[in-house]
Write a protein that holds these residues in place. Structure first.
Motif, mmCIF file in Angstrom:
data_model
loop_
_atom_site.group_PDB
_atom_site.id
_atom_site.type_symbol
_atom_site.label_atom_id
_atom_site.label_comp_id
_atom_site.label_asym_id
_atom_site.label_seq_id
_atom_site.Cartn_x
_atom_site.Cartn_y
_atom_site.Cartn_z
ATOM 1 N N TYR A 141 64.239 -131.653 34.353
ATOM 2 C CA TYR A 141 63.013 -131.680 33.556
ATOM 3 C C TYR A 141 62.502 -133.109 33.467
ATOM 4 O O TYR A 141 63.243 -134.062 33.626
ATOM 5 C CB TYR A 141 63.229 -131.075 32.160
ATOM 6 N N GLU A 142 61.198 -133.228 33.245
ATOM 7 C CA GLU A 142 60.546 -134.528 33.153
ATOM 8 C C GLU A 142 60.931 -135.244 31.863
ATOM 9 O O GLU A 142 61.292 -134.629 30.877
ATOM 10 C CB GLU A 142 59.025 -134.370 33.190
ATOM 11 N N SER A 143 60.826 -136.543 31.888
ATOM 12 C CA SER A 143 61.073 -137.361 30.708
ATOM 13 C C SER A 143 59.775 -138.088 30.384
ATOM 14 O O SER A 143 59.129 -138.642 31.270
ATOM 15 C CB SER A 143 62.192 -138.357 31.002
ATOM 16 N N THR A 188 62.768 -141.065 34.458
ATOM 17 C CA THR A 188 61.540 -140.281 34.466
ATOM 18 C C THR A 188 61.824 -138.800 34.668
ATOM 19 O O THR A 188 60.951 -137.973 34.489
ATOM 20 C CB THR A 188 60.587 -140.750 35.583
ATOM 21 N N ARG A 189 63.026 -138.495 35.063
ATOM 22 C CA ARG A 189 63.432 -137.100 35.287
ATOM 23 C C ARG A 189 64.915 -136.994 34.931
ATOM 24 O O ARG A 189 65.715 -137.821 35.320
ATOM 25 C CB ARG A 189 63.184 -136.691 36.732
#
Length: 164
Positions: free
Chosen positions: A124-126, A93-94
């Motif tokens: 960064y976010e995924s 998720t990150r």
């Protein structure tokens, strides 16, 4: 006649204030002088992160002045992507991107070549959506390029001043 004298008085005041302002050492906030590195040409840097980095370095190099021919700054980037956090389903998720920049500023006698390595990282976010990560990754690459450019330019300044 009184109006003519008033206009002349205003003109004299404006000229006097202008002369006082010019002699006070006033300088514009946005300087057009460089940091003393001298003229620098940035060689092409591979990849999207390299493109962003070259833009940032060009912004700094344009202010450098001098009569000598420009020295060439070459930069090689290596990137490593690692998952920084995972959701309950085991999907990242990150993410974290670590970038190492190895650079060489060519020698220009009597100054020697300047070399160094800078490492920095950003997270960064995924996203779950297809291709959603592309925009987030591009933003992360731009942020890491800004960080590397700032640190690299400061390191160049330090080393060039030490060599003089």
């Amino acid at each position: 006649m009184d109006k003519a004298l008033a206009k002349l008085g205003v003109l004299v005041c404006i000229v006097g204030l202008s002369a006082m302002l010019a002699g006070c050492g006033f300088q514009p906030v946005y300087s057009t002088q460089g940091s003393g590195i001298g003229p620098v040409t940035i060689a092409a840097i591979e990849g999207r992160t390299g493109y962003y980095l070259r833009q940032e370095l060009d912004r700094r190099a344009v202010l450098e002045q001098g009569t000598a021919s420009p020295r060439v700054l070459s930069v090689k980037l290596t990137r490593i992507f690692t998952p920084a956090a995972q959701g309950t389903d085991g999907i990242s998720t990150r993410n974290e991107m670590t970038v190492t920049a190895t650079y060489v500023l060519a020698a220009a006698p009597p100054l020697p070549a300047v070399t160094g390595t800078i490492t920095t990282n950003v997270a960064y976010e995924s996203l779950d959506q297809a291709f959603g990560d592309v925009a987030l990754q591009a933003d992360a690459e731009e942020r890491v390029a800004n960080q590397i450019a700032e640190r690299l330019w400061l390191d160049l300044q330090r080393q060039v001043r030490a060599a003089r």
